[in-house]
Enzyme design. Sequence first.
Site, PDB file in Angstrom:
ATOM      1  N   HIS A 149      -6.835  -5.432  -1.391  1.00  0.00           N
ATOM      2  CA  HIS A 149      -6.739  -4.011  -1.739  1.00  0.00           C
ATOM      3  C   HIS A 149      -6.800  -3.901  -3.263  1.00  0.00           C
ATOM      4  O   HIS A 149      -5.985  -4.485  -3.962  1.00  0.00           O
ATOM      5  CB  HIS A 149      -5.424  -3.435  -1.194  1.00  0.00           C
ATOM      6  CG  HIS A 149      -5.420  -1.950  -1.216  1.00  0.00           C
ATOM      7  ND1 HIS A 149      -5.903  -1.180  -0.177  1.00  0.00           N
ATOM      8  CD2 HIS A 149      -5.048  -1.088  -2.179  1.00  0.00           C
ATOM      9  CE1 HIS A 149      -5.808   0.101  -0.505  1.00  0.00           C
ATOM     10  NE2 HIS A 149      -5.294   0.177  -1.722  1.00  0.00           N
ATOM     11  N   THR A 183      13.762 -18.611 -12.730  1.00  0.00           N
ATOM     12  CA  THR A 183      12.982 -19.603 -13.489  1.00  0.00           C
ATOM     13  C   THR A 183      11.946 -18.819 -14.300  1.00  0.00           C
ATOM     14  O   THR A 183      10.751 -18.878 -14.004  1.00  0.00           O
ATOM     15  CB  THR A 183      12.290 -20.609 -12.539  1.00  0.00           C
ATOM     16  OG1 THR A 183      11.624 -19.875 -11.494  1.00  0.00           O
ATOM     17  CG2 THR A 183      13.268 -21.566 -11.925  1.00  0.00           C
ATOM     18  N   CYS A 234       6.849 -12.653  -9.559  1.00  0.00           N
ATOM     19  CA  CYS A 234       6.336 -13.955  -9.100  1.00  0.00           C
ATOM     20  C   CYS A 234       4.902 -14.274  -9.521  1.00  0.00           C
ATOM     21  O   CYS A 234       4.677 -15.273 -10.193  1.00  0.00           O
ATOM     22  CB  CYS A 234       6.462 -14.044  -7.584  1.00  0.00           C
ATOM     23  SG  CYS A 234       8.180 -14.168  -7.069  1.00  0.00           S
ATOM     24  N   PHE A 288      -4.408  -8.726   1.350  1.00  0.00           N
ATOM     25  CA  PHE A 288      -4.519  -8.938  -0.101  1.00  0.00           C
ATOM     26  C   PHE A 288      -5.913  -8.667  -0.635  1.00  0.00           C
ATOM     27  O   PHE A 288      -6.344  -9.270  -1.620  1.00  0.00           O
ATOM     28  CB  PHE A 288      -4.034 -10.355  -0.492  1.00  0.00           C
ATOM     29  CG  PHE A 288      -2.570 -10.362  -0.833  1.00  0.00           C
ATOM     30  CD1 PHE A 288      -1.630 -10.127   0.138  1.00  0.00           C
ATOM     31  CD2 PHE A 288      -2.130 -10.566  -2.142  1.00  0.00           C
ATOM     32  CE1 PHE A 288      -0.274 -10.086  -0.167  1.00  0.00           C
ATOM     33  CE2 PHE A 288      -0.772 -10.532  -2.458  1.00  0.00           C
ATOM     34  CZ  PHE A 288       0.149 -10.293  -1.458  1.00  0.00           C
ATOM     35  N   GLU A 320      10.870 -20.366  -1.374  1.00  0.00           N
ATOM     36  CA  GLU A 320      11.027 -19.090  -0.668  1.00  0.00           C
ATOM     37  C   GLU A 320       9.729 -18.273  -0.797  1.00  0.00           C
ATOM     38  O   GLU A 320       9.140 -18.214  -1.865  1.00  0.00           O
ATOM     39  CB  GLU A 320      12.214 -18.319  -1.273  1.00  0.00           C
ATOM     40  CG  GLU A 320      12.540 -17.030  -0.585  1.00  0.00           C
ATOM     41  CD  GLU A 320      12.639 -17.191   0.925  1.00  0.00           C
ATOM     42  OE1 GLU A 320      13.496 -17.943   1.393  1.00  0.00           O
ATOM     43  OE2 GLU A 320      11.840 -16.552   1.650  1.00  0.00           O
ATOM     44  N   PHE A 321       9.341 -17.627   0.302  1.00  0.00           N
ATOM     45  CA  PHE A 321       8.091 -16.856   0.294  1.00  0.00           C
ATOM     46  C   PHE A 321       8.321 -15.371   0.564  1.00  0.00           C
ATOM     47  O   PHE A 321       7.377 -14.638   0.827  1.00  0.00           O
ATOM     48  CB  PHE A 321       7.122 -17.424   1.343  1.00  0.00           C
ATOM     49  CG  PHE A 321       6.737 -18.845   1.075  1.00  0.00           C
ATOM     50  CD1 PHE A 321       5.697 -19.146   0.202  1.00  0.00           C
ATOM     51  CD2 PHE A 321       7.428 -19.897   1.659  1.00  0.00           C
ATOM     52  CE1 PHE A 321       5.355 -20.462  -0.073  1.00  0.00           C
ATOM     53  CE2 PHE A 321       7.095 -21.225   1.396  1.00  0.00           C
ATOM     54  CZ  PHE A 321       6.050 -21.499   0.529  1.00  0.00           C
TER      55      PHE A 321
END
Length: 439
Positions: free
Chosen positions: A254, A86, A263, A252, A151-152
Amino acid sequence: MHIGVIGMGYVGLVTSACFSEFGLFVTCVDKDEKKIRSLKKGIIPFYEPGLEELVTRNIKQGRLEFTTKISKAVESSLVIFIAVGTPRRGDGSADLKYVDEVAREIAKHIDGYKVIVTKSTVPVGTGEKLREIISENLKEQTDFDIVSNPEFLREGSAIEDFMRPNRVVIGAKSPQAIAIMKDLYKPLYLIETAFVITNIETAELIKYASNSFLATKISFINEMANLCEKVGADVHMVAKGMGFDQRIGQKFLHPGPGYGGSCLPKDTNALLKIAEEHDIELGIISAVIRSNEKQREYMVKKIKDALGTLKGKTIAILGLSFKPNTDDIRDAPSIYIIKSLLKEEASIRVYDPVSMEEANKILPKIKYCKDSYDAAKGADALVIVTEWNQFRNLDLDRLRKLLKCPPEAEGPYFFDLRNVYDPQRMKEKGFHYYCVGRS
Ligand code: NAD
């Protein structure tokens, strides 16, 4: 149970391989004939640790089959996952042309009750739109349900993320579809994975909200890092000090050259567009997108300011993929940085363990090297852009000798955009060392 997965990219292939490992029979579809030919032989078209073994094993055991025909997947499956791309349109919105195309094709072959699941990241309202497209294209009146199951997974640890996810989100109206989805994910129930069962719109938004929040965390710490450089603070200590607060968390936080990949940049822009269409201002997300662009620009400025001019300079770049353990260079900071350096008339020597073939398609005029030391040979500066493990323990003495050292500098220029090395040690090793957020 037999399922179909359409779109054999990172998400579709990992989903197929993992479900087949759970014991399901999976028909995997892609319109790219070359990709399907390779997959039939167990050749994976991209780099994802552990995926090849999983695919080969399940092909051998007869649970994975590959085809270019959507009809084959629809006819044999109760559940059909849509996992096509997408991509971002020029205006930032998500381009749903592949999803729509697949929905029309599925509709043509439906011959009994089916559950059609979006795994692709799709804007809120897509589930409803799919219901309309499919209803309009059915060859005979048949019952079907739509489910959103975002989805992750993270590239680089996709299998582990699929097999041991933090949560599984299922958005659906129909109790029958929810029961079938729960059945598919039964092995995860056994390891007590959290399941979020909700309506389709909420499930669709959870995915965008999650990615946008992660992008926000990264941009926040990047901005703090830039401030740290000016005030003599250490961003790692700031992050550590913040992260012990359980409301904030360590992950997260850093700092680096900005987020990239297939993404976060795409999904933050798409979320902004979704909100715009509903007359809602997402000020935080707009700021995050701008902040991320600025962070990339700031990295180039850092290099330029240190070297004085980039014209005629040779820069060695280590790392192209947007993060380690993947060959994905979509929206990678490295691409922006290299293009900016080229614009300033610098020459580039680059090394990445797996992404050079992919990068060569969009950056044919740079020199691809056989390893880190080859890239450093005769360069005026070295820049670590991706923190691959093999860049964490470089032979610094060897590098110092390979890089050029201008007479006025304290040593060769070393830009560590991922803060892999210790500033004090780098100084002792004789480098003119720059990092992010540590003075
Ligand atoms: P990708 O671009 O790697 O792969 C998409 C595949 O779909 C391609 O192989 C393409 O040939 C195929 N395709 C397109 N149209 C088709 C059609 N009509 N019929 C059959 N096949 C068709 O995509 P990806 O990175 O796997 O992402 C897929 C979706 O999952 C996107 O919406 C993405 O945002 C989302 N997502 C990606 C990740 C990730 O880490 N890559 C993680 C979570 C969610």
